[in-house]
Design a protein around this motif. Sequence first.
Motif, PDB file in Angstrom:
ATOM      1  N   THR A   9      15.205   7.733  -6.846  1.00  0.00           N
ATOM      2  CA  THR A   9      14.956   6.768  -7.912  1.00  0.00           C
ATOM      3  C   THR A   9      16.000   5.658  -7.860  1.00  0.00           C
ATOM      4  OG1 THR A   9      14.694   6.539 -10.307  1.00  0.00           O
ATOM      5  CG2 THR A   9      16.359   8.090  -9.579  1.00  0.00           C
ATOM      6  N   ASN A  52      12.830  10.935   3.000  1.00  0.00           N
ATOM      7  CA  ASN A  52      12.250  11.161   1.676  1.00  0.00           C
ATOM      8  C   ASN A  52      11.857  12.625   1.503  1.00  0.00           C
ATOM      9  OD1 ASN A  52       9.859  11.427  -0.192  1.00  0.00           O
ATOM     10  ND2 ASN A  52      10.318   9.283  -0.600  1.00  0.00           N
ATOM     11  N   SER A 110      12.904   3.679  -2.984  1.00  0.00           N
ATOM     12  CA  SER A 110      12.942   3.363  -4.424  1.00  0.00           C
ATOM     13  C   SER A 110      13.479   1.969  -4.693  1.00  0.00           C
ATOM     14  CB  SER A 110      13.784   4.409  -5.171  1.00  0.00           C
ATOM     15  OG  SER A 110      15.021   4.632  -4.523  1.00  0.00           O
ATOM     16  N   HIS A 139      21.796  18.570 -11.209  1.00  0.00           N
ATOM     17  CA  HIS A 139      20.756  17.592 -10.923  1.00  0.00           C
ATOM     18  C   HIS A 139      21.311  16.489 -10.016  1.00  0.00           C
ATOM     19  CE1 HIS A 139      18.424  13.864 -11.855  1.00  0.00           C
ATOM     20  NE2 HIS A 139      17.444  14.697 -11.594  1.00  0.00           N
ATOM     21  N   VAL A 148      13.496  15.418  -1.064  1.00  0.00           N
ATOM     22  CA  VAL A 148      12.633  15.992  -2.107  1.00  0.00           C
ATOM     23  C   VAL A 148      12.600  17.514  -1.999  1.00  0.00           C
ATOM     24  CG1 VAL A 148      10.243  16.168  -2.930  1.00  0.00           C
ATOM     25  CG2 VAL A 148      11.244  13.914  -2.450  1.00  0.00           C
ATOM     26  N   ASP A 208      15.998  13.836  -6.695  1.00  0.00           N
ATOM     27  CA  ASP A 208      15.118  12.797  -7.212  1.00  0.00           C
ATOM     28  C   ASP A 208      15.433  11.483  -6.506  1.00  0.00           C
ATOM     29  OD1 ASP A 208      13.827  14.399  -9.037  1.00  0.00           O
ATOM     30  OD2 ASP A 208      15.200  13.915 -10.687  1.00  0.00           O
ATOM     31  N   SER A 249      20.341  12.850  -7.943  1.00  0.00           N
ATOM     32  CA  SER A 249      19.391  11.767  -7.689  1.00  0.00           C
ATOM     33  C   SER A 249      20.052  10.750  -6.777  1.00  0.00           C
ATOM     34  CB  SER A 249      18.941  11.108  -8.997  1.00  0.00           C
ATOM     35  OG  SER A 249      20.029  10.462  -9.632  1.00  0.00           O
TER      36      SER A 249
END
Length: 246
Positions: A244, A233, A28, A2, A237, A242, A4
């Motif tokens: 954030t 962005n 963000s 994962h 994505v 992610d 971010s």
Amino acid sequence: MHVSIDLNADLGEHPGTTQDEQIMPFISSCNIACGGHIGDEFSVRQTIRLAKQHEVAIGAHPSYPDRENFGRKIISIQPGDLAESISEQILLVKRICEEEGVVLHHVKPHGALYNHAAADRFISELILNVLKDVTPGIFWMGLARSVSKETAEKKGYPFIAEGFADRKYESDGSLRSRSLAGAVLSRDEVIDQVQELVLNKRVKVENWMKLEIQSICLHGDTVGAVTLAKEINQTLVRKGVDITAV
């Protein structure tokens, strides 16, 4: 695995335009000019309200008190006067945040102050002392692989390591001076650099240099900044990243 990343932009720097409104949906966190290089109570409040509307984390963006040079030159100033100016700029944003019912998330110095702190321990410690005094525990956002980061970590202060979408790096991890050719990247170079920084934790100098970041900045005054913000962005994505705030 994962992945971010925080995508930030410096805002409140283009009064009378809709640029901030156009960039805000794609980021963000934001860093709001607070009077040192540009900005006033009206522009700060306006930008905070936009950030609140889009659920974007809010940062103060203090600089050397030098509107004439847009905070992009190191000026001669007594340390006490510099600390007082930085404090006043941050407290302006903090007060308006409180009045608007939002939280001040971080502080990111601007321009010459940012780069000076990245290389100079005295300036880094001055900034750290201001933060501990006026906004204890609020993140300090600064250059990855810098004296700023070392200073914060040595004192156990929370730090967000930042990389840049649109700026050329030197082999020591610093940013190439805007006075030199190639300092600001083209659109294709930006997209490539963002993907390498976020997905592979590296940046191209002469060779590949390892660089771990938590946030990536797009300068609002880069040509085509709104389109770039959208493309960055969407690219991230699509790669499963992610976007954030830290």
